[in-house]
Design a protein around this motif. Sequence first.
Motif, PDB file in Angstrom:
ATOM      1  N   MET A   1       0.873  -1.202   0.200  1.00  0.00           N
ATOM      2  CA  MET A   1       0.214   0.161   0.143  1.00  0.00           C
ATOM      3  C   MET A   1       0.781   1.392  -0.029  1.00  0.00           C
ATOM      4  O   MET A   1       1.806   1.251   0.831  1.00  0.00           O
ATOM      5  N   LYS A   2       0.401   2.149  -0.791  1.00  0.00           N
ATOM      6  CA  LYS A   2       1.187   3.305  -0.809  1.00  0.00           C
ATOM      7  C   LYS A   2       0.263   4.460   0.099  1.00  0.00           C
ATOM      8  O   LYS A   2      -0.954   4.220   0.043  1.00  0.00           O
ATOM      9  N   TYR A   3       1.187   5.314   0.475  1.00  0.00           N
ATOM     10  CA  TYR A   3       0.372   6.680   1.381  1.00  0.00           C
ATOM     11  C   TYR A   3       1.121   7.892   1.393  1.00  0.00           C
ATOM     12  O   TYR A   3       2.396   7.658   1.157  1.00  0.00           O
ATOM     13  N   ASP A   4       0.408   9.038   1.480  1.00  0.00           N
ATOM     14  CA  ASP A   4       0.901  10.270   1.263  1.00  0.00           C
ATOM     15  C   ASP A   4       0.267  11.000   2.511  1.00  0.00           C
ATOM     16  O   ASP A   4      -0.717  11.223   2.384  1.00  0.00           O
ATOM     17  N   PHE A   5       1.175  11.775   3.535  1.00  0.00           N
ATOM     18  CA  PHE A   5       0.667  12.599   4.191  1.00  0.00           C
ATOM     19  C   PHE A   5       0.513  14.399   3.935  1.00  0.00           C
ATOM     20  O   PHE A   5       1.616  14.696   3.110  1.00  0.00           O
ATOM     21  N   ASP A   6      -0.289  14.768   3.798  1.00  0.00           N
ATOM     22  CA  ASP A   6      -0.400  16.169   3.333  1.00  0.00           C
ATOM     23  C   ASP A   6      -0.883  17.281   4.526  1.00  0.00           C
ATOM     24  O   ASP A   6      -1.998  17.120   5.081  1.00  0.00           O
ATOM     25  N   PHE A   7       0.085  17.739   5.336  1.00  0.00           N
ATOM     26  CA  PHE A   7       0.041  18.510   6.496  1.00  0.00           C
ATOM     27  C   PHE A   7      -0.247  20.069   6.069  1.00  0.00           C
ATOM     28  O   PHE A   7      -0.546  20.899   7.046  1.00  0.00           O
ATOM     29  N   SER A   8      -0.643  20.512   4.723  1.00  0.00           N
ATOM     30  CA  SER A   8      -0.513  21.775   4.459  1.00  0.00           C
ATOM     31  C   SER A   8      -2.108  22.460   4.870  1.00  0.00           C
ATOM     32  O   SER A   8      -2.208  23.613   4.898  1.00  0.00           O
ATOM     33  N   ASN A   9      -2.977  21.616   5.434  1.00  0.00           N
ATOM     34  CA  ASN A   9      -4.285  22.086   5.858  1.00  0.00           C
ATOM     35  C   ASN A   9      -4.171  22.143   7.363  1.00  0.00           C
ATOM     36  O   ASN A   9      -5.168  22.321   8.178  1.00  0.00           O
ATOM     37  N   MET A  10      -2.883  22.087   8.109  1.00  0.00           N
ATOM     38  CA  MET A  10      -2.864  22.223   9.365  1.00  0.00           C
ATOM     39  C   MET A  10      -3.223  23.547  10.030  1.00  0.00           C
ATOM     40  O   MET A  10      -3.160  24.590   9.194  1.00  0.00           O
ATOM     41  N   PRO A  11      -4.205  23.685  11.068  1.00  0.00           N
ATOM     42  CA  PRO A  11      -4.556  22.935  12.024  1.00  0.00           C
ATOM     43  C   PRO A  11      -5.682  22.412  11.744  1.00  0.00           C
ATOM     44  O   PRO A  11      -6.209  21.587  12.488  1.00  0.00           O
ATOM     45  N   ASN A  12      -6.526  22.502  10.515  1.00  0.00           N
ATOM     46  CA  ASN A  12      -7.730  22.140  10.484  1.00  0.00           C
ATOM     47  C   ASN A  12      -7.953  20.585  10.383  1.00  0.00           C
ATOM     48  O   ASN A  12      -8.899  19.896  10.804  1.00  0.00           O
ATOM     49  N   TYR A  13      -6.834  19.939   9.426  1.00  0.00           N
ATOM     50  CA  TYR A  13      -6.705  18.435   9.434  1.00  0.00           C
ATOM     51  C   TYR A  13      -5.583  18.051   8.526  1.00  0.00           C
ATOM     52  O   TYR A  13      -4.892  18.932   8.104  1.00  0.00           O
ATOM     53  N   VAL A  14      -5.181  16.808   8.863  1.00  0.00           N
ATOM     54  CA  VAL A  14      -4.212  16.243   7.922  1.00  0.00           C
ATOM     55  C   VAL A  14      -4.888  15.224   6.711  1.00  0.00           C
ATOM     56  O   VAL A  14      -5.803  14.609   7.180  1.00  0.00           O
ATOM     57  N   LEU A  15      -4.390  15.279   5.783  1.00  0.00           N
ATOM     58  CA  LEU A  15      -5.100  14.627   4.511  1.00  0.00           C
ATOM     59  C   LEU A  15      -4.284  13.305   4.451  1.00  0.00           C
ATOM     60  O   LEU A  15      -3.023  13.745   4.182  1.00  0.00           O
ATOM     61  N   ILE A  16      -4.596  12.384   4.359  1.00  0.00           N
ATOM     62  CA  ILE A  16      -3.834  11.073   4.225  1.00  0.00           C
ATOM     63  C   ILE A  16      -4.415  10.416   2.946  1.00  0.00           C
ATOM     64  O   ILE A  16      -5.551   9.931   2.810  1.00  0.00           O
ATOM     65  N   LYS A  17      -3.558  10.202   1.971  1.00  0.00           N
ATOM     66  CA  LYS A  17      -4.248   9.739   0.767  1.00  0.00           C
ATOM     67  C   LYS A  17      -3.495   8.171   0.452  1.00  0.00           C
ATOM     68  O   LYS A  17      -2.144   7.966   0.645  1.00  0.00           O
ATOM     69  N   THR A  18      -4.254   7.191   0.226  1.00  0.00           N
ATOM     70  CA  THR A  18      -3.798   5.861   0.187  1.00  0.00           C
ATOM     71  C   THR A  18      -4.014   5.341  -1.248  1.00  0.00           C
ATOM     72  O   THR A  18      -4.685   5.729  -1.847  1.00  0.00           O
ATOM     73  N   GLY A  19      -3.354   4.225  -1.476  1.00  0.00           N
ATOM     74  CA  GLY A  19      -3.691   3.653  -2.867  1.00  0.00           C
ATOM     75  C   GLY A  19      -3.008   2.198  -2.624  1.00  0.00           C
ATOM     76  O   GLY A  19      -2.285   1.931  -1.977  1.00  0.00           O
ATOM     77  N   GLY A  20      -3.296   1.361  -3.757  1.00  0.00           N
ATOM     78  CA  GLY A  20      -2.872  -0.005  -3.898  1.00  0.00           C
ATOM     79  C   GLY A  20      -3.658  -1.167  -3.203  1.00  0.00           C
ATOM     80  O   GLY A  20      -4.880  -0.940  -2.796  1.00  0.00           O
ATOM     81  N   PHE A  21      -2.882  -2.099  -2.491  1.00  0.00           N
ATOM     82  CA  PHE A  21      -3.797  -3.060  -1.892  1.00  0.00           C
ATOM     83  C   PHE A  21      -3.526  -2.754  -0.461  1.00  0.00           C
ATOM     84  O   PHE A  21      -2.855  -2.536  -0.074  1.00  0.00           O
TER      85      PHE A  21
END
Length: 124
Positions: A1-21
């Motif tokens: 599984m792949k994943y990526d953290f996007d902290f650019s919307n802090m402090p509102n939320y952290v976006l985590i995008k996943t992909g694969g199995f």
Amino acid sequence: MKYDFDFSNMPNYVLIKTGGFAVVEDLYKLLKDLLASPKWIKGTPLVIDHQYLDLKKMTFAEIKMIQSIVEFDAEKLGGGKCAFVIQANSKTVAAELTSLTANQSFSTIKFFSDLSAAKKWVVL
């Protein structure tokens, strides 16, 4: 599984995008990496975008294992909101996750099939 953290919307939320199995060990690593990040702030809401994650092979036992992992790190997560964005055809997985995640790990957990709706909900 792949994943990526996007902290650019802090402090509102952290976006985590996943992909694969979806593999339990990878979800454990994701959580470990999030908590180890110097950008992580305890209690920040999470938007976890699983739209491109293949959940079809995930068993109920694996979902329970994920619940245990999240509960183990609940203190470090800090109890913020958590929005899961899943494929519209993943309703069975969402139902199983909803029944298992009704605990103290997050103040509120909700499932969406639309990323913008999930983002809007966590900042309410």
